[in-house]
Design a protein around this motif. Structure first.
Motif, PDB file in Angstrom:
ATOM      1  N   SER A  24      39.684  37.856  37.574  1.00  0.00           N
ATOM      2  CA  SER A  24      40.666  38.703  36.763  1.00  0.00           C
ATOM      3  C   SER A  24      42.042  38.743  37.710  1.00  0.00           C
ATOM      4  O   SER A  24      41.898  38.682  39.070  1.00  0.00           O
ATOM      5  CB  SER A  24      40.315  39.880  36.395  1.00  0.00           C
ATOM      6  OG  SER A  24      41.461  40.907  36.243  1.00  0.00           O
ATOM      7  N   SER A  76      35.220  41.537  34.884  1.00  0.00           N
ATOM      8  CA  SER A  76      35.807  40.780  33.893  1.00  0.00           C
ATOM      9  C   SER A  76      34.899  40.929  32.583  1.00  0.00           C
ATOM     10  O   SER A  76      33.762  41.193  32.679  1.00  0.00           O
ATOM     11  CB  SER A  76      35.970  39.414  34.053  1.00  0.00           C
ATOM     12  OG  SER A  76      34.758  38.922  34.448  1.00  0.00           O
ATOM     13  N   ASN A 110      33.400  38.743  31.131  1.00  0.00           N
ATOM     14  CA  ASN A 110      32.346  37.601  31.323  1.00  0.00           C
ATOM     15  C   ASN A 110      31.447  38.139  32.176  1.00  0.00           C
ATOM     16  O   ASN A 110      30.067  38.053  31.890  1.00  0.00           O
ATOM     17  CB  ASN A 110      33.065  36.272  31.970  1.00  0.00           C
ATOM     18  CG  ASN A 110      31.890  35.263  32.013  1.00  0.00           C
ATOM     19  OD1 ASN A 110      31.418  34.922  31.203  1.00  0.00           O
ATOM     20  ND2 ASN A 110      32.080  34.789  33.291  1.00  0.00           N
ATOM     21  N   THR A 111      31.700  38.912  33.245  1.00  0.00           N
ATOM     22  CA  THR A 111      30.738  39.231  34.170  1.00  0.00           C
ATOM     23  C   THR A 111      30.004  40.321  33.624  1.00  0.00           C
ATOM     24  O   THR A 111      28.753  40.572  33.730  1.00  0.00           O
ATOM     25  CB  THR A 111      31.220  39.723  35.682  1.00  0.00           C
ATOM     26  OG1 THR A 111      31.764  38.505  36.215  1.00  0.00           O
ATOM     27  CG2 THR A 111      30.230  40.644  36.429  1.00  0.00           C
ATOM     28  N   ALA A 129      29.219  40.868  30.369  1.00  0.00           N
ATOM     29  CA  ALA A 129      28.364  40.367  29.476  1.00  0.00           C
ATOM     30  C   ALA A 129      27.140  39.750  29.939  1.00  0.00           C
ATOM     31  O   ALA A 129      26.015  40.099  29.539  1.00  0.00           O
ATOM     32  CB  ALA A 129      29.036  39.286  28.619  1.00  0.00           C
ATOM     33  N   LYS A 130      27.237  39.051  31.388  1.00  0.00           N
ATOM     34  CA  LYS A 130      26.161  38.514  32.044  1.00  0.00           C
ATOM     35  C   LYS A 130      25.158  39.443  32.518  1.00  0.00           C
ATOM     36  O   LYS A 130      24.103  39.492  32.508  1.00  0.00           O
ATOM     37  CB  LYS A 130      26.675  37.627  33.049  1.00  0.00           C
ATOM     38  CG  LYS A 130      27.328  36.428  32.880  1.00  0.00           C
ATOM     39  CD  LYS A 130      27.713  35.493  34.009  1.00  0.00           C
ATOM     40  CE  LYS A 130      28.248  34.254  33.664  1.00  0.00           C
ATOM     41  NZ  LYS A 130      28.596  33.504  34.875  1.00  0.00           N
ATOM     42  N   ASN A 189      29.275  45.953  25.351  1.00  0.00           N
ATOM     43  CA  ASN A 189      28.733  45.678  26.713  1.00  0.00           C
ATOM     44  C   ASN A 189      29.107  46.998  27.756  1.00  0.00           C
ATOM     45  O   ASN A 189      28.014  47.098  28.433  1.00  0.00           O
ATOM     46  CB  ASN A 189      29.301  44.397  27.174  1.00  0.00           C
ATOM     47  CG  ASN A 189      28.697  43.259  26.469  1.00  0.00           C
ATOM     48  OD1 ASN A 189      27.528  43.497  25.851  1.00  0.00           O
ATOM     49  ND2 ASN A 189      29.235  42.150  26.646  1.00  0.00           N
ATOM     50  N   THR A 201      32.833  36.351  42.696  1.00  0.00           N
ATOM     51  CA  THR A 201      32.535  35.209  42.105  1.00  0.00           C
ATOM     52  C   THR A 201      33.321  34.088  42.111  1.00  0.00           C
ATOM     53  O   THR A 201      34.294  34.272  42.700  1.00  0.00           O
ATOM     54  CB  THR A 201      32.542  35.572  40.576  1.00  0.00           C
ATOM     55  OG1 THR A 201      33.768  35.783  40.192  1.00  0.00           O
ATOM     56  CG2 THR A 201      31.607  36.978  40.006  1.00  0.00           C
ATOM     57  N   THR A 253      32.921  43.453  23.864  1.00  0.00           N
ATOM     58  CA  THR A 253      33.252  44.094  25.129  1.00  0.00           C
ATOM     59  C   THR A 253      32.816  45.458  25.143  1.00  0.00           C
ATOM     60  O   THR A 253      32.521  46.191  26.010  1.00  0.00           O
ATOM     61  CB  THR A 253      34.627  43.906  25.593  1.00  0.00           C
ATOM     62  OG1 THR A 253      34.906  42.675  25.474  1.00  0.00           O
ATOM     63  CG2 THR A 253      34.892  44.331  26.821  1.00  0.00           C
ATOM     64  N   THR A 257      35.283  39.838  40.489  1.00  0.00           N
ATOM     65  CA  THR A 257      35.320  38.747  39.544  1.00  0.00           C
ATOM     66  C   THR A 257      36.674  38.218  39.011  1.00  0.00           C
ATOM     67  O   THR A 257      37.749  38.617  39.680  1.00  0.00           O
ATOM     68  CB  THR A 257      34.522  39.501  38.318  1.00  0.00           C
ATOM     69  OG1 THR A 257      35.540  40.027  37.437  1.00  0.00           O
ATOM     70  CG2 THR A 257      33.206  40.439  38.602  1.00  0.00           C
ATOM     71  N   ASP A 301      35.227  32.485  40.028  1.00  0.00           N
ATOM     72  CA  ASP A 301      36.315  32.648  39.542  1.00  0.00           C
ATOM     73  C   ASP A 301      37.252  33.524  40.205  1.00  0.00           C
ATOM     74  O   ASP A 301      38.664  33.364  40.151  1.00  0.00           O
ATOM     75  CB  ASP A 301      36.293  33.067  38.075  1.00  0.00           C
ATOM     76  CG  ASP A 301      35.860  31.706  37.179  1.00  0.00           C
ATOM     77  OD1 ASP A 301      36.052  30.606  37.474  1.00  0.00           O
ATOM     78  OD2 ASP A 301      35.185  31.983  36.125  1.00  0.00           O
TER      79      ASP A 301
END
Ligand code: PMT
Length: 412
Positions: free
Chosen positions: A14, A90, A92-93, A95-96, A136, A39, A133, A12, A41
């Protein structure tokens, strides 16, 4: 050990992504069959060309090929992998993943994964410490994903602290350890009780307690991952387990749990009672709803439930290992020791309600192991699946000792 193992690495967005080519080289040297999915990113930090050269397989970023319009399955890798690693993972990933969002190929593969999934978070100090975070990460662990904790050190922002992805050599170590321990409980039949029991007062009310089943389910998953055939006798909980090595027997009352455990204990090599069984039940549950009366107090007459652990401990077969849990609020060690002897258990796992983060409902636990040789092993606060791994390691030692007693001392 890794020869021929199909390992999917999800990368991901980072900066720690720059370390992944080195990890892939280490895995390839061990003979692993490595497949990489990025991903969008992630591609800002590492190129598909570098990754595909070291992995010797094409790097996937989309479920279709833009040039020729061909489509490759967005779930196939998840279904066929022996292990999936998301590194760096990351904020973000993660959390998704917690929300079940599937807006890129890595996430669809993760959602379809039938194999153990490791994740190695990497991010800046404050992002890592943020409540969201941390929540999660705990959610992902409680879903059965295995955390490779980040380390403290220099971060890309110039700050120094937690959030630095674990080094490739150490990540390789986690993967090797996973495959090494995958079969150490193979051939062992394990009976686990988990969750609370419910003792009816009338058709709408019951006596119960705060157990969520998290500790018992973590043990069931851990031992199943390590090759055991697990029978999980579960009181009413909100958890689900979907593992080919685990069979769940749902029960409600202590009497039902007693019957199920006694029947299954005959076949078990190892019995672990994590359930919070009600010690008492209403002696005369009403067959109709008890109506409220403004004037009268309501008294319930209670009678004792059968003690499942005590019954199984006293009737255990030679070479059968019986483990109890103890939840205490005071005189913890003394009471736990009494339980060890009175219930003829081989090991008691003590958790105290005085330790924050221990006992009921939390994702963490802090336990002390007491055995018949008077050894007392205090473990630090850990996630319940990490506690389960530690208990499993201790059980392996005890099972080893049992089989020595049984086989080596037998006359030739
Ligand atoms: O489910 P969680 O929310 O994750 O919480 C985990 C836990 C706190 C429930 C778990 O870690 C734990 O401590 N379980 C045992 C709780 C308990 O009831 O302890 P106890 O001291 O009352 O019982 C001692 C042992 O005897 C336990 O192994 C229990 O399963 C067993 N027992 C007790 C009474 C009874 N009638 N039959 C039993 O088998």
């Amino acid at each position: 050990m890794l020869k021929g193992k199909k390992i999917v690495i999800g990368i991901t967005g980072s900066i720690a992504a720059y370390k992944i080519p080195l990890l892939i080289r280490l895995l390839k040297k061990e003979g692993a069959d490595v497949h990489v999915v990025c991903t969008p990113d992630a591609l800002h930090f590492v190129t598909p060309l570098t990754l595909s050269v070291v992995a010797e397989t094409p790097v996937l970023t989309k479920p279709f090929n833009e040039e020729d319009g061909s489509w490759h399955s967005h779930v196939e890798l998840g279904i066929s992998a022996d292990l999936m690693l998301i590194a760096p993972a990351s904020a973000n990933t993660m959390a998704k993943m917690c929300a079940g969002i599937a807006d890129n190929l890595l996430l669809t593969i993760w959602l379809a994964a039938r194999c153990p999934v490791f994740f190695a978070p990497a991010m800046d100090l404050d992002m890592y410490r943020h409540h969201t975070t941390q929540r999660n990460i705990q959610t992902l662990c409680s879903m059965g994903n295995i955390l490779i904790e980040p380390k403290e050190g220099e971060l890309a922002s110039g700050l120094c602290g937690e959030g630095r992805m674990e080094e490739p050599e150490a990540i390789l170590g986690f993967i090797q350890q996973h495959f090494r321990s995958q079969h150490d409980f193979a051939g062992k039949r394990v009976l686990i009780s988990a969750g609370p029991t419910r003792e009816p007062i009338d058709p709408v009310r019951f006596l119960s307690n705060h157990s969520t089943g998290k500790m018992g389910y973590a043990l069931a998953t851990t031992l199943a991952n390590r090759g055991a055939e697990v029978h999980l006798v579960s009181g009413p909980v909100d958890l689900r387990i979907n593992h080919p090595n685990v069979q769940v027997m749902p029960v409600n009352t202590a009497s039902e749990m007693f019957d199920a455990c006694v029947a299954l204990a005959k076949q078990a090599d190892l019995i672990i009672m994590t359930a919070a069984v009600a010690d008492y039940k209403p002696a005369h549950p009403a067959s109709e709803k008890i109506k409220k009366s403004e004037r009268d107090k309501l008294s319930l007459s209670l009678e004792p439930n059968p003690d499942i652990l005590e019954c199984l401990g006293k009737n255990k077969r030679e070479n059968q290992l019986v483990v109890g849990f103890a939840l205490e609020t005071h005189n913890e060690i003394d009471f736990a020791r009494q339980k060890l002897y009175n219930k003829q258990a081989d090991l008691i796992v003590l958790n105290s309600l005085n330790d924050s983060g221990a006992g009921f409902a939390t994702d963490t636990n802090k336990v002390t192991l007491l055995d018949k040789e008077n050894a007392v092993t205090e473990l630090p606060l850990m996630l319940k699946n990490e506690v389960a791994e530690k208990i499993a390691n201790r059980l392996l030692e005890l099972l080893g000792n049992k089989s020595v007693t049984g086989s080596e001392l037998a006359p030739e």
